[in-house]
Design a protein around this motif. Structure first.
Motif, PDB file in Angstrom:
ATOM      1  N   UNK A   1       0.832  -1.205   0.000  1.00 43.87           N
ATOM      2  CA  UNK A   1       0.000   0.000   0.000  1.00 43.87           C
ATOM      3  C   UNK A   1       0.870   1.260   0.000  1.00 43.87           C
ATOM      4  N   UNK A   2       2.010   1.197   0.686  1.00 40.19           N
ATOM      5  CA  UNK A   2       2.921   2.347   0.681  1.00 40.19           C
ATOM      6  C   UNK A   2       3.378   2.650  -0.743  1.00 40.19           C
ATOM      7  N   UNK A   3       3.653   1.589  -1.509  1.00 41.57           N
ATOM      8  CA  UNK A   3       4.035   1.794  -2.909  1.00 41.57           C
ATOM      9  C   UNK A   3       2.849   2.275  -3.725  1.00 41.57           C
ATOM     10  N   UNK A   4       1.721   1.581  -3.602  1.00 40.03           N
ATOM     11  CA  UNK A   4       0.572   1.915  -4.450  1.00 40.03           C
ATOM     12  C   UNK A   4       0.126   3.360  -4.246  1.00 40.03           C
ATOM     13  N   UNK A   5       0.101   3.802  -2.990  1.00 38.72           N
ATOM     14  CA  UNK A   5      -0.431   5.143  -2.721  1.00 38.72           C
ATOM     15  C   UNK A   5       0.640   6.215  -2.908  1.00 38.72           C
ATOM     16  N   UNK A   6       1.861   5.951  -2.407  1.00 39.23           N
ATOM     17  CA  UNK A   6       2.855   7.025  -2.349  1.00 39.23           C
ATOM     18  C   UNK A   6       4.086   6.831  -3.239  1.00 39.23           C
ATOM     19  N   UNK A   7       4.671   5.624  -3.237  1.00 40.73           N
ATOM     20  CA  UNK A   7       6.059   5.494  -3.693  1.00 40.73           C
ATOM     21  C   UNK A   7       6.239   4.945  -5.100  1.00 40.73           C
ATOM     22  N   UNK A   8       5.234   4.233  -5.608  1.00 40.71           N
ATOM     23  CA  UNK A   8       5.371   3.654  -6.949  1.00 40.71           C
ATOM     24  C   UNK A   8       5.516   4.763  -7.985  1.00 40.71           C
ATOM     25  N   UNK A   9       5.947   4.381  -9.176  1.00 43.91           N
ATOM     26  CA  UNK A   9       6.137   5.379 -10.236  1.00 43.91           C
ATOM     27  C   UNK A   9       4.852   6.171 -10.473  1.00 43.91           C
ATOM     28  N   UNK A  10       3.708   5.557 -10.155  1.00 44.33           N
ATOM     29  CA  UNK A  10       2.423   6.244 -10.310  1.00 44.33           C
ATOM     30  C   UNK A  10       1.895   6.782  -8.978  1.00 44.33           C
TER      31      UNK A  10
END
Ligand code: AMP
Ligand code: ZN
Ligand code: FE
Ligand code: FE
Length: 280
Positions: free
Chosen positions: A155-164
């Motif tokens: 969720x940290x990636x999906x919401x904040x850190x991923x390229x999107x």
């Protein structure tokens, strides 16, 4: 699962990048599970390998010096593995990855500012405590989780850190071809990491990838199904490439993956992989 008498694992991480095992603990784990030939392939650093050398001698583990670089291919992120057989001949390459580390630290500073703009309050001290010399987005993700901003790493990636994600900031990553050239100039062998994660049609990209001077593809990997593994072995034969393989062990952050054997024994790197290396 077949028990191999001599286990080989050419893809592993220590806590000098985003793994959780120290170099000493990783060597002890190799000894415990029966991995006789191990490559440490930390992201953008040799710090884990450098520390592991002395422990590997004591443990009787053949340690290969490796690295995993984040590179760009047509704007998408691609991981490239490098294996080095003469660590004394690498000063130019080591200097080059120090520059990559400087740009990573600059990115981390901007990432903290961007997170603050979207209402997330974390500090460089908090992320560096986990990432130490090689703080990356996985360490940011853990701090976001620990502070209750998200409930999972993903969720940290999906919401904040991923390229999107809404706090994404760019980082200077070398072009794939440049990274291949740098590894080759340092006397290394290059392998495309976990080709299953390729964005698009991997087989269609292979002629262009071969033109960069790529030596190998990582056919054996924890994320590959048996069918995918066979497909990558087939493609390697078709294009005259070597193959490599490993578990991509990260310790307790990826609990389903065992050193040497991957997910429930789905990785078993055969000895002829090393014979092919030696011929090169
Ligand atoms: P960094 O090198 O600091 O930019 O972080 C890159 C690492 O973050 C990758 O090696 C992955 O482990 C992880 N990562 C990047 N994008 C994602 C994503 N969308 N979901 C989960 N993990 C990701
Ligand atoms: Zn990693
Ligand atoms: Fe990777
Ligand atoms: Fe990896």
């Amino acid at each position: 699962m077949l028990l191999a008498s001599i286990m080989i694992d050419l893809h592993s991480h220590t806590n000098e990048s985003d793994g959780t095992f120290s170099p000493a603990e990783l060597i002890a784990e190799a000894q415990r599970v029966g991995v006789r030939t191990l490559a440490i392939t930390d992201h953008d650093t040799f710090a884990g390998y450098d520390q592991a050398v002395q422990f590997s001698r004591e443990a009787g583990v053949d340690l290969i010096c490796g690295i995993e670089l984040s590179t760009k291919w047509n704007g998408t992120s691609v991981h490239l593995l490098g294996y080095f057989f003469d660590p004394t001949e690498m000063s130019a390459f080591r200097k080059w990855i120090l520059e990559l580390q400087v740009s990573r630290r600059d990115r981390n500073r901007r990432l903290i500012e961007k997170l603050r703009e979207v209402g997330v309050d974390i500090t460089m001290e908090e992320v560096d405590e986990r990432g130490r010399g090689m703080t990356g987005r996985p360490h940011f993700a853990r701090v976001l989780m620990d502070k209750g901003y998200v409930s999972t790493i993903q969720q940290a990636f999906d919401v904040y850190l991923a390229d999107s994600g809404k706090a994404y900031v760019d980082r200077m990553e070398p072009q794939f071809a440049e990274a291949v050239r740098m590894i080759r100039e340092a006397g290394g062998i290059t392998s495309m990491a976990h080709p299953v994660r390729w964005n698009g049609d991997f087989a269609a990209a292979l002629p262009a990838l071969c033109k960069t001077g790529l030596h190998a593809i990582e056919a054996y990997h924890s994320d590959h199904s048996p069918e995918q593994r066979e497909q990558f072995l087939f493609l390697a034969r078709q294009y005259g490439l070597l193959v490599t393989g490993g578990s991509d062990f990260h310790g307790t952050v990826k609990p389903g993956i065992q050193l040497g054997t991957g997910r429930e024994g789905n990785v078993g790197v055969p000895a002829d992989v090393l014979r092919a290396f030696a011929q090169r």
